[in-house]
Design an enzyme around this catalytic site. Sequence first.
Site, PDB file in Angstrom:
ATOM      1  CB  CYS A 273      -0.871  -0.062   1.151  1.00 54.04           C
ATOM      2  SG  CYS A 273      -2.091   1.498   1.279  1.00 54.04           S
TER       3      CYS A 273
ATOM      4  CD  GLU B  95      -2.066  -2.471  -3.631  1.00 61.75           C
ATOM      5  OE1 GLU B  95      -1.102  -2.325  -4.218  1.00 61.75           O
ATOM      6  OE2 GLU B  95      -2.167  -2.946  -2.280  1.00 61.75           O
TER       7      GLU B  95
END
Length: 224
Positions: free
Chosen positions: A2, A103
């Site tokens: 992340c 992402e």
Amino acid sequence: MCGRYNISDDPFTQALLDEFGIDRHLETRYNIAPTEQVPVIRRGDHGYELREMRWWLIPSWVKEPGTRYSMFNARAETVNESPAFRAPFRHQRCILPASSFIEWHTEDGKKQPWLIRPTDRAIAFAGLWDHWGHGEGSILSCCIVTCDAVPGFRRIHNRMPVMLEADQLQRWLSPDTDTESLMPYLQPQLPGDFELWPIDEHINNARHKETPVMTGDKILLRAD
DNA sequence: CCAGACGTTGTT
DNA sequence: GTCTGG
DNA sequence: CCAGACGTTGTT
DNA sequence: GTCTGG
């Protein structure tokens, strides 16, 4: 993994803060990148508190704060052994409130950013914090724990941030919790239903702070 | 003993 | 290739 | 995480 | 601060 996320000042975020009796609201921010100051919930001497921290863990023992090593994520698999994360994992856990994260899906050398968000709640990233220096120039910093992606995420990415369930928040934040009992929290889990949206590559540049632009159809992921 | 590292991800 | 900045 | 720089001298 | 390598 992340490495980028968003916060919306919406009812879901507000409800998360309410869980901790924090009577404040969060500023809407898009495309938050590592090294930026971010709002973090931790348990202090006088209950839960919201603090601004640098998103890039700076261990208390480093001589000079910097970004020589990747410290914005901490692997769940080694959080108990790593010199940088072990002590924070034992007694300095925190939660980073978020509304969605980004992402990149890599295929044939091309990178497609995806926005990932719960359909009906805010995200509570499992984080660690540390304190560097004393007095003037001291720094509070934090990082986000990551784990293997749940099956539904793997079409996008093989890692994902640890997102805590509602009934795990208090225990995660208590400095006294035995870390052994926290290990189940670090297993891949999906707290609720999620939407995955392909978004414009404009977001790639961390200086671009505008609302992400959806460029295709969403994929719906059910918690079960 | 001292010196030096201490990290993640993705790709080949 | 590697480091810095956001 | 990705994007962008990565250098020196001298002049304004 | 703590661990590993020499």
